[in-house]
Structure formats: C-alpha cells, structure tokens
Write a protein that holds these residues in place. Structure first.
Motif, PDB file in Angstrom:
ATOM      1  N   ILE A  45      20.915  78.530  58.994  1.00 47.34           N
ATOM      2  CA  ILE A  45      20.658  77.470  58.027  1.00 47.34           C
ATOM      3  C   ILE A  45      21.654  76.338  58.247  1.00 47.34           C
ATOM      4  O   ILE A  45      22.512  76.417  59.123  1.00 47.34           O
ATOM      5  CB  ILE A  45      20.747  77.983  56.564  1.00 47.34           C
ATOM      6  N   CYS A  46      21.547  75.314  57.445  1.00 50.58           N
ATOM      7  CA  CYS A  46      22.555  74.262  57.370  1.00 50.58           C
ATOM      8  C   CYS A  46      22.510  73.700  55.961  1.00 50.58           C
ATOM      9  O   CYS A  46      21.703  74.142  55.145  1.00 50.58           O
ATOM     10  CB  CYS A  46      22.315  73.183  58.433  1.00 50.58           C
ATOM     11  N   TYR A  51      14.191  71.514  54.511  1.00 49.26           N
ATOM     12  CA  TYR A  51      13.509  72.812  54.519  1.00 49.26           C
ATOM     13  C   TYR A  51      14.442  73.909  54.007  1.00 49.26           C
ATOM     14  O   TYR A  51      14.011  74.826  53.309  1.00 49.26           O
ATOM     15  CB  TYR A  51      12.992  73.140  55.920  1.00 49.26           C
ATOM     16  N   VAL A  52      15.717  73.825  54.355  1.00 52.01           N
ATOM     17  CA  VAL A  52      16.695  74.784  53.835  1.00 52.01           C
ATOM     18  C   VAL A  52      16.879  74.551  52.340  1.00 52.01           C
ATOM     19  O   VAL A  52      16.872  75.503  51.546  1.00 52.01           O
ATOM     20  CB  VAL A  52      18.048  74.675  54.572  1.00 52.01           C
ATOM     21  N   ILE A  56      16.450  77.628  49.903  1.00 56.52           N
ATOM     22  CA  ILE A  56      17.731  78.319  49.786  1.00 56.52           C
ATOM     23  C   ILE A  56      17.811  79.277  48.605  1.00 56.52           C
ATOM     24  O   ILE A  56      18.331  80.388  48.730  1.00 56.52           O
ATOM     25  CB  ILE A  56      18.939  77.335  49.799  1.00 56.52           C
ATOM     26  N   ASP A  57      17.290  78.883  47.461  1.00 50.12           N
ATOM     27  CA  ASP A  57      17.377  79.777  46.309  1.00 50.12           C
ATOM     28  C   ASP A  57      16.606  81.073  46.559  1.00 50.12           C
ATOM     29  O   ASP A  57      17.068  82.158  46.195  1.00 50.12           O
ATOM     30  CB  ASP A  57      16.892  79.083  45.031  1.00 50.12           C
ATOM     31  N   GLU A  58      15.454  80.979  47.201  1.00 50.04           N
ATOM     32  CA  GLU A  58      14.679  82.184  47.501  1.00 50.04           C
ATOM     33  C   GLU A  58      15.344  83.004  48.611  1.00 50.04           C
ATOM     34  O   GLU A  58      15.323  84.237  48.563  1.00 50.04           O
ATOM     35  CB  GLU A  58      13.239  81.846  47.864  1.00 50.04           C
ATOM     36  N   LEU A  59      15.949  82.359  49.595  1.00 55.10           N
ATOM     37  CA  LEU A  59      16.690  83.106  50.623  1.00 55.10           C
ATOM     38  C   LEU A  59      17.813  83.925  49.977  1.00 55.10           C
ATOM     39  O   LEU A  59      18.020  85.093  50.325  1.00 55.10           O
ATOM     40  CB  LEU A  59      17.262  82.155  51.677  1.00 55.10           C
TER      41      LEU A  59
END
Length: 185
Positions: A45-46, A51-52, A56-59
């Motif tokens: 990621i970054c 897209y991140v 991000i919250d779901e990742l």
C-alpha cells in the motif's frame, strides 16, 4: 493516476523473505515476525493512492477479523519517497495511527521486497497459507472509488475462509487494481 492491475504471481509461490524497518515501532521486522500460524496477509500500500484510501478501512477490518483465527498481516510501502514525500516513513506512521492498524507498516526503501513479490499496484494483496505458499492474490472486492458502494472485502474474505477450511485455492481470482508503485529511477 493511471489504473494498474496486479501481476498475479503464480499460486503456490513461496513467500519471499524480507526484513524491513517498521514505521510504527523502532524495530526491524521480518517474515517470521509477522507470519500467522494459519496464514499471512501481505498488503502493498501507500498513503496517497485513492484506491488505498478507498479500501484502507476494510483492509484493516479484514486483518482484525482474522487475527484471532491465526492469520497474520503486514503492510509494506515501496514507493519512492523522494518524489512522493507523502509516502515517507513519518507519514506512514501517521497514516497507520489514523487508520488504527493492528499490524506493522514496513518501509521497503530499496524496493527489493516489492520486486521479489512482483508487486505492481497499491493496494496489491497476497494471502499465503500456513506453509508460506501463495493461496490468493488479487482484489479485495469488486467495488472501486466512485462506484457509490463501500468496500466490503468480499473476495479476500471468501479466500481466507476457504484457506482456513482447508479448501483448494479459488480457481477464479481477479487482479487487484490501483495506482502503480512509484519506482525509483
């Protein structure tokens, strides 16, 4: 930003070894330190990629939901911070704190780990089984920024559940998509 898809590393590939600086703590961590007993999630990621930011919250939720089931997780940023200072280690730490990471966020300064994993985009998602063999690589879910739908992690969650149940790797896997990794010149 141009949309780039993941390269789809072959299923069964052994997880490449790494040892990188954690940006959340003052230690270097390696694959053994982040490995889960039943499997390991590796997220490339970054901090600045839309897209991140969208996923991000779901990742983080996926990592939290499967942590107590023996699945370890780690995020790695390999972007060129000279040209993309928002992705610097200090900003990585702030990003991790803002999004309540329950896993390390490592900095791949020389980009060797991204190359070893054939990572191409952010987010690029890999799921390795308990023997460090690639079980799943691809998208979190079918939703994209601007779709009007929130990220639900459907594809990755299904893959993790199948892996934990001892089922074979899913035959149909879709590539992840996002911004390209910002390679150094």
């Amino acid at each position: 930003m141009a949309l780039v898809e993941s390269t789809m590393l072959p299923i069964g590939t052994k997880a490449p070894w790494f040892e990188l600086q954690d940006t959340i703590s003052p230690v270097q961590l390696n694959l053994d330190d982040v490995r889960g007993e039943k499997g390991t999630l590796v997220y490339f990621i970054c901090n600045h990629c839309p897209y991140v930011i969208y996923t991000i919250d779901e990742l983080v939720n996926v990592a939290m939901d499967f942590e107590d089931k023996g699945v370890g997780a780690v995020a790695i940023s390999s972007n060129d911070v000279d040209n993309y200072p928002l992705d610097s280690p200090d900003n990585m730490e702030a990003f991790a704190m803002k999004h309540y990471f329950n896993f390390p966020y490592l900095y791949d300064e020389d980009q060797s780990v991204a190359k070893a994993y054939a990572a191409a985009c952010t987010p690029d998602i890999y799921l390795f089984d308990g023997e460090d063999k690639l079980y799943y690589r691809g998208r979190l879910d079918a939703n994209r920024p601007g779709s009007g739908l929130g990220s639900d992690g459907k594809d990755l969650r299904a893959a993790i559940k199948s892996m934990l149940a001892g089922e074979p790797s899913p035959e149909k896997q879709y590539p992840s998509a996002g911004c390209n990794i910002k390679w150094k010149s």
